[in-house]
Design a protein around this motif. Structure first.
Motif, short mmCIF file in Angstrom:
data_model
loop_
_atom_site.label_atom_id
_atom_site.label_comp_id
_atom_site.label_asym_id
_atom_site.label_seq_id
_atom_site.Cartn_x
_atom_site.Cartn_y
_atom_site.Cartn_z
N UNK A 64 -1.82 -42.46 13.70
CA UNK A 64 -2.28 -41.25 13.28
C UNK A 64 -2.86 -40.97 11.89
N UNK A 65 -2.37 -42.11 10.78
CA UNK A 65 -2.83 -42.05 9.76
C UNK A 65 -4.12 -42.18 9.22
N UNK A 66 -4.74 -41.76 8.24
CA UNK A 66 -6.13 -42.10 7.70
C UNK A 66 -6.36 -43.49 7.65
N UNK A 67 -7.68 -44.09 7.78
CA UNK A 67 -8.01 -45.50 7.72
C UNK A 67 -7.60 -46.14 6.36
N UNK A 68 -7.57 -45.43 5.34
CA UNK A 68 -7.20 -46.01 4.06
C UNK A 68 -5.46 -46.19 3.87
N UNK A 69 -4.69 -45.32 4.47
CA UNK A 69 -3.40 -45.51 4.62
C UNK A 69 -3.00 -46.57 5.72
N UNK A 70 -3.61 -46.62 6.84
CA UNK A 70 -3.25 -47.59 7.66
C UNK A 70 -3.95 -49.10 7.01
N UNK A 71 -4.79 -49.15 6.33
CA UNK A 71 -5.26 -50.49 5.54
C UNK A 71 -4.02 -50.78 4.56
N UNK A 72 -3.57 -49.90 3.87
CA UNK A 72 -2.41 -50.14 3.09
C UNK A 72 -1.13 -50.55 3.75
N UNK A 73 -0.90 -49.93 5.00
CA UNK A 73 0.37 -50.41 5.72
C UNK A 73 0.11 -51.76 6.31
N UNK A 74 -1.13 -52.14 6.71
CA UNK A 74 -1.48 -53.29 7.09
C UNK A 74 -1.30 -54.68 6.04
N UNK A 75 -1.60 -54.09 4.77
CA UNK A 75 -1.26 -55.00 3.87
C UNK A 75 0.07 -55.44 3.63
#
Length: 132
Positions: A100-111
Motif C-alpha cells: 500500500x506504500x507509494x511507488x517511491x517507497x516501494x522502490x526503496x524497499x525493493x532495493x
C-alpha cells in the motif's frame, strides 16, 4: 454446547488435525510459534493437531488467516494449494502493508530487499553461515 463449538464439532477431527499439521509444516512453523501467532496456549494447539479437541469457529478463521488459506482449504472442503505465499507470518503481514506504500517507497524497499537477498547468495557461495 454453544453454536460456535457445535459448528466445529461436526468436522472430521482426524482429517482436520492432519491438514492443520501439513499446512503448519509447509510454512516452517513450529506448534509453539503458530500458537503464539494465534494467541492460544501451545497445549490447546497441540490437542487440535492431535485431533483430541476442536478449536472454536473464531479460532478456525484466525488459523486460516495466519496460514494464508481459505476456510475450505483448512477444513478439507477444497484441496490444499501447494502455493505458500510467504512462509514467515510477520513478513507476510508487513508485505501486505508495504503493498500500500507509494511507488517511491516501494522502490526503496525493493532495493533494500534485493541487497539482503544478494548478500545471502554471496554468503552461500562463499560458505559463510550467518544463520541464527
Amino acid at each position: 454446547m454453544n453454536p460456535i463449538t457445535s459448528l466445529c464439532a461436526g468436522m472430521d477431527m482426524t482429517a482436520f488435525a492432519e491438514r492443520l499439521r501439513l499446512l503448519r509444516e509447509a510454512r516452517n512453523l513450529s506448534q509453539v510459534r503458530l500458537s503464539e501467532l494465534l494467541g492460544v496456549d501451545p497445549r490447546a494447539y497441540n490437542r487440535w493437531e492431535k485431533g483430541a479437541s476442536a478449536p472454536h469457529l473464531d479460532t478456525v478463521i484466525k488459523i486460516a488467516d495466519v496460514l494464508q488459506v481459505t476456510l475450505d482449504e483448512l477444513v478439507g472442503r477444497k484441496a490444499m494449494t501447494e502455493d505458500v505465499k510467504i512462509r514467515n507470518h510477520t513478513l507476510h503481514s508487513l508485505w501486505q502493508k508495504a503493498d500500500q506504500l507509494p511507488d517511491s517507497d516501494q522502490q526503496a524497499l525493493i532495493i533494500v530487499l534485493d541487497s539482503f537477498v544478494k548478500k545471502s547468495m554471496v554468503e552461500q557461495a562463499l560458505g559463510i553461515n550467518n544463520r541464527r
